[in-house]
Motif scaffolding. Structure first.
Motif, PDB file in Angstrom:
ATOM      1  N   ILE A 152       8.416 -24.565 -47.820  1.00  0.00           N
ATOM      2  CA  ILE A 152       8.185 -25.397 -49.012  1.00  0.00           C
ATOM      3  C   ILE A 152       9.521 -25.842 -49.591  1.00  0.00           C
ATOM      4  O   ILE A 152       9.672 -26.996 -50.012  1.00  0.00           O
ATOM      5  CB  ILE A 152       7.366 -24.628 -50.071  1.00  0.00           C
ATOM      6  N   ALA A 153      10.501 -24.937 -49.610  1.00  0.00           N
ATOM      7  CA  ALA A 153      11.831 -25.286 -50.116  1.00  0.00           C
ATOM      8  C   ALA A 153      12.424 -26.442 -49.323  1.00  0.00           C
ATOM      9  O   ALA A 153      13.016 -27.366 -49.888  1.00  0.00           O
ATOM     10  CB  ALA A 153      12.753 -24.072 -50.054  1.00  0.00           C
ATOM     11  N   GLN A 154      12.238 -26.401 -48.003  1.00  0.00           N
ATOM     12  CA  GLN A 154      12.767 -27.474 -47.160  1.00  0.00           C
ATOM     13  C   GLN A 154      12.033 -28.784 -47.406  1.00  0.00           C
ATOM     14  O   GLN A 154      12.640 -29.865 -47.406  1.00  0.00           O
ATOM     15  CB  GLN A 154      12.643 -27.073 -45.682  1.00  0.00           C
ATOM     16  N   GLU A 155      10.723 -28.700 -47.656  1.00  0.00           N
ATOM     17  CA  GLU A 155       9.929 -29.893 -47.950  1.00  0.00           C
ATOM     18  C   GLU A 155      10.418 -30.548 -49.247  1.00  0.00           C
ATOM     19  O   GLU A 155      10.534 -31.774 -49.342  1.00  0.00           O
ATOM     20  CB  GLU A 155       8.456 -29.506 -48.066  1.00  0.00           C
ATOM     21  N   ILE A 156      10.728 -29.730 -50.230  1.00  0.00           N
ATOM     22  CA  ILE A 156      11.263 -30.235 -51.504  1.00  0.00           C
ATOM     23  C   ILE A 156      12.620 -30.883 -51.276  1.00  0.00           C
ATOM     24  O   ILE A 156      12.891 -31.979 -51.781  1.00  0.00           O
ATOM     25  CB  ILE A 156      11.365 -29.089 -52.536  1.00  0.00           C
ATOM     26  N   GLN A 157      13.455 -30.222 -50.497  1.00  0.00           N
ATOM     27  CA  GLN A 157      14.784 -30.772 -50.171  1.00  0.00           C
ATOM     28  C   GLN A 157      14.667 -32.160 -49.550  1.00  0.00           C
ATOM     29  O   GLN A 157      15.408 -33.080 -49.901  1.00  0.00           O
ATOM     30  CB  GLN A 157      15.497 -29.852 -49.161  1.00  0.00           C
ATOM     31  N   THR A 158      13.719 -32.304 -48.621  1.00  0.00           N
ATOM     32  CA  THR A 158      13.533 -33.581 -47.921  1.00  0.00           C
ATOM     33  C   THR A 158      13.081 -34.677 -48.881  1.00  0.00           C
ATOM     34  O   THR A 158      13.583 -35.806 -48.828  1.00  0.00           O
ATOM     35  CB  THR A 158      12.507 -33.418 -46.786  1.00  0.00           C
ATOM     36  N   LEU A 159      12.136 -34.353 -49.745  1.00  0.00           N
ATOM     37  CA  LEU A 159      11.655 -35.336 -50.740  1.00  0.00           C
ATOM     38  C   LEU A 159      12.803 -35.818 -51.628  1.00  0.00           C
ATOM     39  O   LEU A 159      12.942 -37.008 -51.898  1.00  0.00           O
ATOM     40  CB  LEU A 159      10.556 -34.715 -51.611  1.00  0.00           C
ATOM     41  N   VAL A 160      13.618 -34.872 -52.074  1.00  0.00           N
ATOM     42  CA  VAL A 160      14.738 -35.217 -52.967  1.00  0.00           C
ATOM     43  C   VAL A 160      15.787 -36.023 -52.208  1.00  0.00           C
ATOM     44  O   VAL A 160      16.292 -37.041 -52.706  1.00  0.00           O
ATOM     45  CB  VAL A 160      15.361 -33.934 -53.563  1.00  0.00           C
ATOM     46  N   ALA A 161      16.114 -35.592 -50.988  1.00  0.00           N
ATOM     47  CA  ALA A 161      17.135 -36.284 -50.190  1.00  0.00           C
ATOM     48  C   ALA A 161      16.718 -37.711 -49.863  1.00  0.00           C
ATOM     49  O   ALA A 161      17.561 -38.619 -49.826  1.00  0.00           O
ATOM     50  CB  ALA A 161      17.400 -35.505 -48.902  1.00  0.00           C
ATOM     51  N   ASN A 162      15.436 -37.928 -49.647  1.00  0.00           N
ATOM     52  CA  ASN A 162      14.935 -39.267 -49.327  1.00  0.00           C
ATOM     53  C   ASN A 162      14.560 -40.080 -50.563  1.00  0.00           C
ATOM     54  O   ASN A 162      13.956 -41.150 -50.449  1.00  0.00           O
ATOM     55  CB  ASN A 162      13.711 -39.159 -48.399  1.00  0.00           C
ATOM     56  N   ARG A 163      14.898 -39.527 -51.727  1.00  0.00           N
ATOM     57  CA  ARG A 163      14.637 -40.188 -53.024  1.00  0.00           C
ATOM     58  C   ARG A 163      13.154 -40.505 -53.226  1.00  0.00           C
ATOM     59  O   ARG A 163      12.793 -41.483 -53.872  1.00  0.00           O
ATOM     60  CB  ARG A 163      15.474 -41.472 -53.151  1.00  0.00           C
ATOM     61  N   LYS A 164      12.297 -39.651 -52.662  1.00  0.00           N
ATOM     62  CA  LYS A 164      10.851 -39.822 -52.860  1.00  0.00           C
ATOM     63  C   LYS A 164      10.412 -39.220 -54.206  1.00  0.00           C
ATOM     64  O   LYS A 164       9.360 -39.563 -54.730  1.00  0.00           O
ATOM     65  CB  LYS A 164      10.077 -39.147 -51.723  1.00  0.00           C
ATOM     66  N   ALA A 165      11.227 -38.297 -54.727  1.00  0.00           N
ATOM     67  CA  ALA A 165      10.917 -37.650 -56.010  1.00  0.00           C
ATOM     68  C   ALA A 165      12.160 -36.938 -56.515  1.00  0.00           C
ATOM     69  O   ALA A 165      13.016 -36.527 -55.733  1.00  0.00           O
ATOM     70  CB  ALA A 165       9.775 -36.646 -55.841  1.00  0.00           C
ATOM     71  N   GLY A 166      12.248 -36.787 -57.850  1.00  0.00           N
ATOM     72  CA  GLY A 166      13.279 -35.937 -58.419  1.00  0.00           C
ATOM     73  C   GLY A 166      12.925 -34.486 -58.141  1.00  0.00           C
ATOM     74  O   GLY A 166      11.766 -34.160 -57.839  1.00  0.00           O
TER      75      GLY A 166
END
Length: 275
Positions: A152-166
């Protein structure tokens, strides 16, 4: 998911030495005596060696080699010794974390701690050593998440890195709570002073829970400046974007914005604790 689901995985939690916990609890006691600090620190060989290495580095520029914690206490003072012990204790609490580069994580935390302490020394509303401690642990919830729920931590990292969410929204959506909430829960489990946990939980949005807490505000400002340093933002842009309302709530003078250049060149000497 509940925060308790993370905390139940006791074998994966950061292992913070007893001496560090004792020192942090002492911070909330104005009548605490520090005469036995050096003796306690001396009993933890790993921390003692790291502290002495930093004390003897160019960072402090002492004229002779220091060979004992007793000498270090005399020359540095108990407050500075506490900051070194706390920084060393936390940075050695975990050896490997999936999805996080620990040297970068702790170097970032050390800089936030130094910046929070810098702001605290300029306001009567915040204790400098408390500000340093919350700076060290301000991101401990994120570390906890990577240790106990790495996918889950990695999924959050990916969302943030791809600017899909803060980060806050990504954590709320995927977890139902933020890493700041998790950080406070971990600090409560460790029986740290409640005010420190509150600051960690609320520093991202210090005005979201009624009257803003000065320690939360000082930590918010430290994180703002740290982000500016990390992105090499121009000084004029730093002043332009400076959160004045947060600074006022922290009890800082209006002219603090003209002193920020001093904060931006704070030394990274604590990073020697990571080697």
């Amino acid at each position: 998911m509940q925060i308790q689901d993370l905390l139940k995985q006791t074998d994966k939690l950061p292992n913070v030495p007893d001496i560090v916990r004792e020192l942090i609890q002492l911070l909330s006691d104005p009548n605490a005596k520090y005469s036995d600090i050096s003796e306690r620190v001396s009993h933890d060989q790993t921390i003692s060696l790291k502290v002495l290495r930093v004390v003897n580095s160019a960072y402090f520029g002492l004229s002779r080699k220091i060979s004992s914690i007793d000498e270090a206490t005399v020359l540095l003072g108990t407050d500075r010794l506490k900051t070194l012990v706390i920084a060393s204790g936390f940075s050695n609490s975990v050896m490997k974390v999936e999805g996080l580069k620990l040297t970068d994580f702790w170097a970032d935390s050390f800089r936030v701690a130094e910046l929070a302490q810098w702001f605290a020394k300029r306001t009567p509303l915040v204790e400098a050593d408390e500000a340093f401690t919350v700076g060290i642990v301000h991101n401990i919830g994120r570390l906890l998440l990577h240790l106990t729920a790495p996918s889950i931590a990695q999924e959050i990292q990916t969302l943030v890195a791809n600017r899909k969410a803060g980060r806050v929204k990504a954590e709320q959506d995927l977890l139902g709570f933020t890493s700041q909430d998790a950080g406070r829960a971990l600090m409560d489990l460790w029986k740290f002073p409640a005010g420190l946990g509150y600051a960690v939980q609320h520093h991202k949005r210090p005005f979201s829970n009624g009257e803003p807490d000065p320690l939360s505000c000082a930590l918010n400002l430290a994180c703002y400046l740290n982000a500016c340093i990390r992105t090499e933002r121009d000084s004029d842009l730093i002043r332009e974007g400076f959160p004045y309302a947060v600074a006022k709530a922290a009890g800082l003078p209006e002219g603090i914005v003209y002193e920020l250049d001093d904060a931006l060149i704070i030394n990274d000497g604590l990073n020697q604790l990571l080697h």
